[in-house]
Structures are given as structure tokens and as C-alpha cells.
Design an enzyme around this catalytic site. Structure first.
Site, PDB file in Angstrom:
ATOM      1  CE1 TYR A  48      -3.002  -3.066   0.451  1.00 38.68           C
ATOM      2  CE2 TYR A  48      -3.550  -2.301   2.646  1.00 38.68           C
ATOM      3  CZ  TYR A  48      -3.719  -3.202   1.630  1.00 38.68           C
ATOM      4  OH  TYR A  48      -4.613  -4.239   1.777  1.00 38.68           O
ATOM      5  CB  SER A 134      -3.884 -11.916   2.823  1.00 41.48           C
ATOM      6  OG  SER A 134      -4.852 -11.106   2.184  1.00 41.48           O
ATOM      7  CD  GLN A 156      -7.008  -8.441   5.047  1.00 44.51           C
ATOM      8  OE1 GLN A 156      -6.815  -7.682   4.103  1.00 44.51           O
ATOM      9  NE2 GLN A 156      -6.480  -8.224   6.254  1.00 44.51           N
ATOM     10  CG  ASN A 237     -18.232   2.596   7.659  1.00 45.93           C
ATOM     11  OD1 ASN A 237     -19.361   2.532   7.194  1.00 45.93           O
ATOM     12  ND2 ASN A 237     -17.182   2.949   6.930  1.00 45.93           N
TER      13      ASN A 237
END
Length: 295
Positions: A48, A134, A156, A237
Site C-alpha cells: 500500500y 491473505s 484475509q 461504519n
């Protein structure tokens, strides 16, 4: 906040803040907003390119490090034992911490066994409180859960209303691997935010379709990682612990499952080639960047 207990006894919030596709220039502000809103689980990844901003935000927030459940992930180009260890040490530096709560292998390609052995050793050393995987589909999840020295604590995977991972979850439950959802809203694909069934259920509880989707996953034992760059949405959220969906509502949502990815399939050889090409391009960029620094 509600919690799940991982197979090694570590407690993990059922709802966290994900920073995928949050640009580096606004990531620190977003994580500060999330922590201020009450989030205590932050999910990032080497790929990321915002670990440094996440680390700075946690340090600036005033929230004690022990109160934050911090997750990051090893990218494919760092697989293999030695490279994985080195990359985890770099992540620790970028995140400005001496331990990571959950370290995942990001993709089920290349030498993931060598990388996972590095995670096992660093777990034993106390640098990682929990380790996992993941995007591992049931066959590869069963493989590594069966043959690794330490069974993964988390997997994940893409999990949302249109791709509910029902079969995969059965296998994870069997092996004591906690399922965690990336893209719990499916990025709104397939009209999820305006879906009439979800909207109708939301009206009964005074909740939005997004809140209904999060609550549905939480009630079925799935940890969720919603992402927003707007603080009011972050707060919204989090507001999913004051209502419970009925069995009928859960069944109506279950019926929406297409059992198909809204993004891509790791079984598709074309997609595997795409990942290979991306890793090669990133390596070239990294080598070029190192040359410029040395110059």
C-alpha cells in the site's frame, strides 16, 4: 467494540480501519481521524506504500500502542525466508513499533512457505503477536494449515454480500483460522449500496445499507475492514453494535450470494501472470530508485 479471540489467545477487534488505496499524502490524517473516532484496529500492507504514514499517525494520536491492533502484510517480492525477515524488519521501522499484532502473507504465490517460516520464527521471537495469510483459497489454506509448524491464525479474503465465501469459511472454521474480510462493501460493485433488499432491511433498524452489510458479516463471525477517507463515514461504519439482524434478515442477505469474486480469481492463470508482471515491474522501479539514491 466486540472482539474475536484468535487460536493463540490474542484478542482482535471485529471491526477495523483499512488503508488500501488511501494515498500516502492523506493517510496520516485518515488514520488519525479513525483513531479519534474510536477505531483500535488498523490494517495496512507493504504494497500500500503507506506504512510510514500509519506509524506516524499512531505515534501522534496519543493512543497507547498497546490499545491498537496493527496489521500489515508481506508482499510477494519479499517472499523466501531471508527476504521476508528483512522486509518485516523494514515494516517495523516504518511503523515505528517494536512489534506487529498481525503479520500476513499477502498473496498465495512464489515461495510462500519460505516466507511463512520466517513469520513463524519472528512470532517465536515476540516481534509478531499473530501470523496469518491473505487471499489463500481453501486448497492452499488447508495446505499451509496442515504442513506449517504454526497454523495461520487469520486468512484475509474478499468477503461481501455478493461473494460470501461460505465454503471457504467452513474450511477456515474447521482449521481454527479466523476469516477476515477485505472489501466488505465490495467497493459498491453490483449496486450493493442501493440494493433494495439491503435498503429495506436497513429501514427497519434505522441503518444504512453499509451498516447492514457490516453487521451481517460480524454476526456470521467475520472480521471486517471498512475503508473511508471521510470521518463522518468512519463514525457511521463503527455504529453497528446497537442492533442485531434477525434470522430472516440474515437469510435474505445470504440469498444474494453469487459465490463469485467482484474483482479477480487467483485460480485464473492470466491473473497469476498479471501478479508476476507487477512484481517484476516493482522490482525494476525499486532497483532504479536505489541507483538514483546511490548516484
Amino acid at each position: 467494540m466486540e472482539y474475536v479471540t484468535l487460536s493463540n489467545g490474542v484478542k482482535m477487534p471485529v471491526l477495523g480501519y483499512g488503508v488500501y488505496q488511501v494515498a500516502a499524502e492523506e493517510c496520516e490524517r485518515c488514520v488519525l481521524d479513525a483513531l479519534d473516532a474510536g477505531y483500535r484496529s488498523i490494517d495496512t500492507a507493504q504494497s500500500y506504500f503507506n506504512e510510514e504514514q500509519v506509524g506516524s499517525a499512531i505515534r501522534r494520536s496519543g493512543v497507547e500502542r498497546g490499545e491498537v491492533f496493527l496489521t500489515t502484510k508481506v508482499w510477494v517480492e519479499h517472499y523466501g525466508y531471508d527476504e521476508c525477515r528483512k522486509s518485516v524488519e523494514e515494516s517495523l521501522q516504518k511503523l515505528q513499533t517494536d512489534y506487529i499484532d498481525l503479520m500476513l502473507l499477502h498473496q498465495p504465490f512464489s515461495d510462500y512457505y519460505g516466507a511463512y517460516r520466517a513469520l513463524e520464527d519472528m512470532y517465536d521471537e515476540g516481534k509478531l503477536r499473530a501470523i496469518g495469510i491473505s487471499n489463500f483459497y481453501p486448497d492452499r489454506m488447508v495446505d499451509i494449515a496442515s504442513f506449517a509448524r504454526i497454523r495461520p491464525m487469520v486468512n484475509q479474503v474478499e468477503t461481501h454480500v455478493l461473494n460470501q465465501q461460505t465454503e471457504a469459511k467452513k474450511w477456515m472454521d474447521k482449521y481454527g483460522v479466523q476469516i477476515e474480510a477485505w472489501a466488505p462493501f465490495g467497493e459498491g460493485r453490483g449496486g450493493l449500496f442501493t440494493n433494495e433488499i439491503l435498503a429495506g432491511i436497513g429501514e427497519k433498524y434505522g441503518k444504512t445499507t453499509a451498516q447492514v452489510m457490516l453487521r451481517w458479516n460480524i454476526q456470521r463471525g467475520v472480521v471486517v475492514l471498512p475503508k473511508s477517507t471521510h470521518k463522518e463515514r468512519m463514525i457511521q461504519n463503527l455504529d453497528v453494535f446497537d442492533f442485531t439482524l434477525s434470522d430472516g434478515d440474515m437469510a435474505a442477505i445470504a440469498a444474494l450470494d453469487t459465490a463469485t469474486s467482484s474483482f479477480f480469481s487467483h485460480y485464473d492463470p492470466n491473473m497469476v501472470e498479471w501478479f508476476v508482471k507487477m512484481v517484476e515491474e516493482r522490482k525494476k522501479q525499486h532497483d532504479s530508485s536505489k541507483e538514483k539514491k546511490n548516484w
